[in-house]
Design a protein around this motif. Structure first.
Motif, PDB file in Angstrom:
ATOM      1  N   TYR A 181       0.903  -1.167  -0.091  1.00 44.92           N
ATOM      2  CA  TYR A 181       0.007  -0.013   0.117  1.00 44.92           C
ATOM      3  C   TYR A 181       1.032   1.229  -0.057  1.00 44.92           C
ATOM      4  CZ  TYR A 181      -3.017   3.485   1.395  1.00 44.92           C
ATOM      5  OH  TYR A 181      -4.002   4.971   1.520  1.00 44.92           O
ATOM      6  N   ASN A 182       1.854   1.190   0.770  1.00 48.32           N
ATOM      7  CA  ASN A 182       2.804   2.542   0.826  1.00 48.32           C
ATOM      8  C   ASN A 182       3.523   2.771  -0.458  1.00 48.32           C
ATOM      9  OD1 ASN A 182       2.052   2.708   3.732  1.00 48.32           O
ATOM     10  ND2 ASN A 182       3.992   1.900   4.298  1.00 48.32           N
ATOM     11  N   GLU A 183       3.848   1.639  -1.064  1.00 53.47           N
ATOM     12  CA  GLU A 183       4.434   1.772  -2.265  1.00 53.47           C
ATOM     13  C   GLU A 183       3.839   2.174  -3.355  1.00 53.47           C
ATOM     14  OE1 GLU A 183       8.030   1.242  -3.163  1.00 53.47           O
ATOM     15  OE2 GLU A 183       7.930   1.654  -0.961  1.00 53.47           O
ATOM     16  N   VAL A 184       2.225   1.779  -3.313  1.00 51.32           N
ATOM     17  CA  VAL A 184       1.555   2.382  -4.530  1.00 51.32           C
ATOM     18  C   VAL A 184       1.340   3.823  -4.181  1.00 51.32           C
ATOM     19  CG1 VAL A 184      -0.809   2.252  -5.288  1.00 51.32           C
ATOM     20  CG2 VAL A 184       0.372   0.002  -4.845  1.00 51.32           C
ATOM     21  N   LEU A 185       1.033   4.190  -2.735  1.00 49.98           N
ATOM     22  CA  LEU A 185       0.666   5.464  -2.470  1.00 49.98           C
ATOM     23  C   LEU A 185       1.628   6.293  -2.905  1.00 49.98           C
ATOM     24  CD1 LEU A 185      -0.907   7.618  -0.963  1.00 49.98           C
ATOM     25  CD2 LEU A 185       0.502   6.875   1.037  1.00 49.98           C
ATOM     26  N   ARG A 186       3.152   5.930  -2.666  1.00 49.24           N
ATOM     27  CA  ARG A 186       4.365   6.707  -3.054  1.00 49.24           C
ATOM     28  C   ARG A 186       4.383   6.843  -4.748  1.00 49.24           C
ATOM     29  NH1 ARG A 186       9.927   5.617  -4.065  1.00 49.24           N
ATOM     30  NH2 ARG A 186       9.636   3.633  -3.970  1.00 49.24           N
ATOM     31  N   ARG A 187       4.348   5.693  -5.393  1.00 53.11           N
ATOM     32  CA  ARG A 187       4.701   5.703  -6.741  1.00 53.11           C
ATOM     33  C   ARG A 187       3.464   5.903  -7.839  1.00 53.11           C
ATOM     34  NH1 ARG A 187       8.491  -0.010  -7.654  1.00 53.11           N
ATOM     35  NH2 ARG A 187       9.297   0.089  -5.561  1.00 53.11           N
ATOM     36  N   PRO A 193      -7.529   4.604  -5.368  1.00 51.86           N
ATOM     37  CA  PRO A 193      -9.054   4.490  -5.467  1.00 51.86           C
ATOM     38  C   PRO A 193      -9.408   3.335  -6.231  1.00 51.86           C
ATOM     39  CG  PRO A 193      -8.288   6.886  -6.014  1.00 51.86           C
ATOM     40  CD  PRO A 193      -7.066   6.028  -6.226  1.00 51.86           C
ATOM     41  N   ALA A 194      -8.668   2.844  -7.090  1.00 54.79           N
ATOM     42  CA  ALA A 194      -9.170   1.365  -7.849  1.00 54.79           C
ATOM     43  C   ALA A 194      -9.215   0.187  -6.725  1.00 54.79           C
ATOM     44  CB  ALA A 194      -8.494   1.118  -9.234  1.00 54.79           C
ATOM     45  N   LEU A 195      -8.083   0.309  -5.930  1.00 56.18           N
ATOM     46  CA  LEU A 195      -8.023  -0.824  -4.994  1.00 56.18           C
ATOM     47  C   LEU A 195      -8.960  -0.837  -3.586  1.00 56.18           C
ATOM     48  CD1 LEU A 195      -3.935  -0.676  -4.530  1.00 56.18           C
ATOM     49  CD2 LEU A 195      -5.439  -2.354  -5.692  1.00 56.18           C
ATOM     50  N   LEU A 259       0.362  -3.846 -10.583  1.00 53.41           N
ATOM     51  CA  LEU A 259       1.451  -3.192  -9.894  1.00 53.41           C
ATOM     52  C   LEU A 259       1.598  -3.803  -8.608  1.00 53.41           C
ATOM     53  CD1 LEU A 259       3.241  -0.998  -9.290  1.00 53.41           C
ATOM     54  CD2 LEU A 259       1.305   0.578  -8.696  1.00 53.41           C
ATOM     55  N   LEU A 260       0.523  -4.135  -7.841  1.00 50.36           N
ATOM     56  CA  LEU A 260       0.670  -4.906  -6.529  1.00 50.36           C
ATOM     57  C   LEU A 260       1.307  -6.308  -6.757  1.00 50.36           C
ATOM     58  CD1 LEU A 260      -2.838  -5.230  -5.109  1.00 50.36           C
ATOM     59  CD2 LEU A 260      -0.912  -3.762  -4.226  1.00 50.36           C
TER      60      LEU A 260
END
Length: 353
Positions: A181-187, A193-195, A259-260
């Motif tokens: 989660y943190n990495e998606v938030l950063r990148r 929102p899709a997650l 991405l996940l």
């Protein structure tokens, strides 16, 4: 569709990187002592002598005077810490199958209440290649030798006891979904929102009464100040193939899953571990995804890779939103998770079925 609330980055022990833990086994391996093993041995014999049913086993029926209090610390590490622990040192080869099962279920009862893992009511699962066809919509992936994608199980805590290892492969991989989660938030914050939108997920033929053969579930949930994750891409994709009436995934949802998966497979992010016979791995599904490598079995069936599995519901577990109820049956801690359909009766199989 309502725009979901996007929580801040997770700044807790559950947000870890595999690169920081791979060479620090002392941080996550709990070694059973000779005293612990003697207590397990005595508890096994006492349970056998009492002739109690395994389907209703409780911690009070499996006394572990020294190990029991330490298992409370293990439970706290699972629910409030890193989210995983490996117990090492159980001499599994000393025991016949019934005693192995009693030891695992008795120890597990100190962490939570066992839950049914399939429509047959199995409180004990057997993770073993049964030679089944993974393309069969009713076959679960753990019943094959195939590599598993990163996923969660439908319970608060999952436990594995290694009975026998494969000839080659079969390593366990885990990753912090909080770090993902943190990495998606950063990148790619645009994908977050899709997650938080629903993903139709295949029940693989195990359908509770009155329910659809799939359930709709976001991957991430922000509830009561905690971030939780539930994710099984293989079953999300099979719902798209098998149920035309299920909602279609958006391009953003697919890109977010891509991405996940890419992040999960990054060796800097995930942690790998090779099981030894007797190892017990416990994972908190709401903060950990797990996977398994392809494996090659020994030619002799008696030596095939074989793990026992528990799904556990700790009474001290975190609150979950109501959207979990169609999958978990309830959101009440200690009485949620697992798979129950019409006619399900709890049972403890000693061999894979």
């Amino acid at each position: 569709m309502r725009t979901p609330e996007i929580p801040p980055a997770v700044a807790e022990a559950s947000a870890w990187f595999g690169r920081d833990l791979q060479t620090r086994e002392a941080a996550w391996v709990f070694h059973l002592t000779q005293l612990h093993c003697a207590e397990l041995d005595a508890a096994i014999r006492a349970f056998q002598d009492a002739r109690l049913p395994l389907t209703t086993i409780e911690a009070s029926q499996f006394a572990l005077p020294t190990l029991g209090p330490q298992l409370r610390n293990v439970r706290d590490e699972l629910l409030e810490g890193r989210g995983f622990v490996l117990l090492r040192g159980f001499e599994v080869g000393r025991y016949a199958r019934q005693a192995q099962v009693i030891a695992f279920m008795g120890l597990g009862a100190h962490l939570g209440v066992p839950r049914s893992q399939n429509a047959k009511g199995h409180l004990l699962g057997h993770v073993k290649d049964l030679g089944l066809d993974v393309t069969d919509p009713n076959v679960r992936y753990y019943q094959t030798h195939r590599k598993l994608e990163y996923h969660t199980d439908s319970c608060d805590v999952v436990g594995l006891l290694c009975l026998q290892t494969a000839k080659a492969g079969g390593e366990s991989f885990i990753v912090s979904s909080m770090t993902l989660y943190n990495e998606v938030l950063r990148r790619r914050p645009d994908l977050l929102p899709a997650l938080f939108q629903p993903y139709p997920t295949d029940r693989r033929g195990e359908v509770p009464e009155g329910m659809q053969p799939w359930f709709d579930m976001p991957i991430f949930h922000w509830h009561a100040g905690r971030l939780s994750c539930i994710y099984v891409r293989q079953y999300i994709e099979s719902a798209q193939r098998n149920f035309p009436q299920a909602a279609r995934l958006t391009p953003q949802q697919i890109e977010a899953m891509d991405l996940l998966d890419a992040l999960s497979n990054d060796p800097q992010i995930h942690l790998s571990m090779a099981f030894r016979p007797g190892d017990m791995q416990f994972l908190h599904n709401h903060v950990i995804l797990h996977s398994r490598n392809d494996f090659e079995n020994w030619p002799e069936p008696a030596r095939h890779r074989h793990l026992l599995r528990l799904w556990l519901a700790p009474r001290e577990a975190r609150p979950l939103p109501a959207v979990f109820a169609p999958r978990y049956g309830s959101v009440t801690p200690g009485a949620r998770g697992g798979i129950v359909v019409r006619g399900t009766r709890p049972t403890v199989p000693m061999e894979a079925e």
